[in-house]
Design an enzyme around this catalytic site. Sequence first.
Site, PDB file in Angstrom:
ATOM      1  N   CYS A 115     -15.317  22.966  -5.883  1.00 47.85           N
ATOM      2  CA  CYS A 115     -15.504  21.617  -5.311  1.00 47.85           C
ATOM      3  C   CYS A 115     -16.964  21.349  -4.920  1.00 47.85           C
ATOM      4  CB  CYS A 115     -14.599  21.421  -4.107  1.00 47.85           C
ATOM      5  SG  CYS A 115     -12.865  21.486  -4.559  1.00 47.85           S
ATOM      6  N   HIS A 265     -17.267  15.223  -0.578  1.00 45.13           N
ATOM      7  CA  HIS A 265     -16.212  15.684  -1.480  1.00 45.13           C
ATOM      8  C   HIS A 265     -14.884  15.090  -1.009  1.00 45.13           C
ATOM      9  CE1 HIS A 265     -13.585  18.104  -3.816  1.00 45.13           C
ATOM     10  NE2 HIS A 265     -13.182  18.844  -2.805  1.00 45.13           N
ATOM     11  N   ASN A 295      -7.949  14.919  -5.364  1.00 49.65           N
ATOM     12  CA  ASN A 295      -9.096  15.824  -5.399  1.00 49.65           C
ATOM     13  C   ASN A 295      -9.379  16.205  -6.856  1.00 49.65           C
ATOM     14  OD1 ASN A 295     -10.891  17.953  -5.218  1.00 49.65           O
ATOM     15  ND2 ASN A 295      -9.782  19.025  -3.597  1.00 49.65           N
TER      16      ASN A 295
END
Length: 338
Positions: A115, A265, A295
Amino acid sequence: MGITAVIRSVSHHVPTRRVTNEDLSKLMETSDEWITERTGIKERRFIEDDSVTTSTLGEAAARAALEKAGWDAKDVDLIVVATLSPDLYFPGVGVLLQQRLGCRTIPALDIRAQCSGLVYGLSCVDGYIRSRQAKKVLLVCAEVQSPVLDLTNRGRDMAVLFGDGAGALTIEAVESLSASEAGRGIIDSYLGSDGSGAEVLCMKLPGTARPGFIKSSDIEEGLVHPKMDGKVVFKNAVTRLLETAQVLLMRNKVTPDQIDLVVPHQANLRINEMVRQELKLPPEKVFNNIQRYGNTTAATIPICLSEAVAEGRLKEGNLVLTLAFGAGFTWGGNLIRW
Ligand code: COA
């Protein structure tokens, strides 16, 4: 004479297939209420069929970014790709994009920072540019994660969180900025890692740590799916995102109110809200789109940047702070004059 890495364009590409929380509740014991309350996610995109891969999503985002920058693929002299879901175990997606886009036989490399892929990627590109090893760089962050999710009750804690998507940026070395572009570029990056968290969020297979590589019992045990201790990740994420923001702000003598847009993020809306409140920023200064995409790992920040530009929330000259935390653990951020 100083040299600066200036972002010339950003673009994104997501699959057309929308998967709502309601859709997932038909596959496992979950609900729109649970997912929305815990994460903020309402829907995500999954690839339409097996012909769509990380490199095809990445290619679409890259072509759009090249067009916006007015670059030909032959202009690019370095490709950097961030992904945890490559088309092949090896080689990486960088070389596949070199081929697909029709680039010259330039260097192409893959970054494995999960990520934190975009923030590690921008820091890496900045280093290549400042050391004069590259002038026109394509940074692609792409993920196809839906095929490895365990879409049953066993995997419901992870399966509801992730989606597929890609974002791409063109970044140019500028020797001396004109008066109208003064101050633009990547100002600073801060990165960190803590491998003691490696197994708190990971996908064990395929990997060499297990004798036999992949056995049928491993598939039955679910080792081919990502696993996470969500609460541990949540706490670490909040701490490290705030640490990153504080370091970047302090060492560049910037106060939070001077930041035009924070692009974090997209792992959990609650994490981003906690960071926003701690930095005492109004909601309009933090860009979120997890509600629509879930995500997408390395792709979240470039997709946000691309949408923020399209919506007029990110303009040339703005001061931008990216913040990321992910598997590894890895974390970091970039301070950018857009
Ligand atoms: N639907 C319904 N219930 C679910 C569920 C789902 N999809 N997934 C888990 N549950 C259940 C659990 O089994 C648990 O039940 P129990 O209390 O009977 O044992 C309950 O919901 C609470 O689960 P818990 O894991 O405690 O929820 P949480 O509040 O910690 O939220 C996350 C879970 C994953 C949303 C949260 O921990 C998180 O976002 N973590 C960080 C993720 C992250 O930052 N990732 C970054 C890197 S990618």
